[in-house]
Scaffold this active site. Structure first.
Site: not given
Ligand SMILES: NC(=O)c1ccc[n+]([C@@H]2O[C@H](COP(=O)([O-])OP(=O)(O)OC[C@H]3O[C@@H](n4cnc5c(N)ncnc54)[C@H](OP(=O)(O)O)[C@@H]3O)[C@@H](O)[C@H]2O)c1
Length: 239
Positions: A157, A161
């Protein structure tokens, strides 16, 4: 801008991406909510349409370059423009694993999704933005991308990133004369599937709508806004 603004968001079926779609729709964007799972993506778009109007579902697995090209062609045929691209989709394969315990192939998998997917979308969308002399690209990064924030967990990760940060800076330079602003953002620690049980239980983790606030602000920057920068929410941070 008098024309209807068009925003494409990846991974819009849940979590932060879903909230980004909602907030952009509330700001009168025509949102193209993309997701790789058709049933879940369509259900998410239907839900947002009931709340706030203009949200359309399009299938997209960001690891498939042909799907990316097809998506951009369809959106171009229908709307003639893409004003905003939010590269939100991402995976976190080794959240609790120590670096030396992971299979090297896991790095390939993470990079293929997060890095190649983000780059391929930028590459497909930027020519249309250049033609329209307007564009805002927001790349979802993380606090853990920073070299002064490293520990031994989640190597794939961190690599992904950090590479997204590099793409942000390099492409921002490439389009600096085209009114296209490209920034990376840490949304914060957010209660989503990726945030996991620890985020759900934590008093300091935030709700998905708060995680969407920084990305949505960067998606709606004025022409004289920053580009090639890293933000924690709406606050600029060092790389
Ligand atoms: N949550 C946190 O604390 C946090 C912190 C820092 C950064 N982020 C970043 O914020 C972003 C959103 O995170 P989140 O927390 O909302 O994560 P999440 O709930 O796990 O959602 C991830 C999303 O990415 C989609 N995805 C994964 N692989 C894919 C692919 N090959 N093609 C299309 N869609 C794909 C998933 O689709 P499916 O439903 O089909 O799996 C889901 O819609 C990410 O980039 C993450 O790294 C999150």
């Amino acid at each position: 801008m008098n024309q209807q603004r068009i925003a494409v968001v990846t991974g819009g079926n849940r979590g932060i991406g879903f909230e980004i779609c909602r907030q952009l729709a509330q700001q009168d964007f025509q949102v193209v909510l993309t997701a790789r799972n058709v049933a879940r993506g369509q259900a998410a778009a239907d839900q947002l349409c009931q709340d706030s109007g203009k949200v359309q579902f399009q299938p997209l697995d960001i690891t498939d370059v042909q799907q990316i090209q097809d998506l951009v062609r369809r959106v171009t045929e229908q709307f003639g423009r893409i004003d905003v691209l939010v590269n939100n989709a991402g995976i976190y394969l080794d959240q609790h694993q120590a670096a030396l315990t992971i299979a090297p192939e896991l790095i390939t998998q993470a990079v293929n999704t997060d890095v190649c997917g983000t780059f391929a979308l930028c590459q497909a969308v930027i020519p249309l933005m250049q033609a329209n002399r307007y564009g805002r690209i927001v790349n979802l990064s993380s606090r853990t991308s920073r070299l002064d924030q490293m520990n031994n967990l989640g190597l794939t990760y961190k690599i992904s990133k950090a590479a997204i940060n590099v793409i942000t800076v390099v492409l921002a330079q490439e389009v600096k004369d085209d009114n296209i602003l490209i920034n990376a953002v840490n949304p914060g620690w957010i209660k989503t599937d990726m945030g996991g049980e620890a985020a759900q239980q934590s008093p300091t983790a935030q709700a998905p709508d708060q995680g969407a606030a920084g990305p949505v602000w960067l998606a709606t920057l004025p022409d004289d806004g920053p580009s090639g920068c890293f933000f924690n929410g709406c606050s600029r941070q060092p790389w």
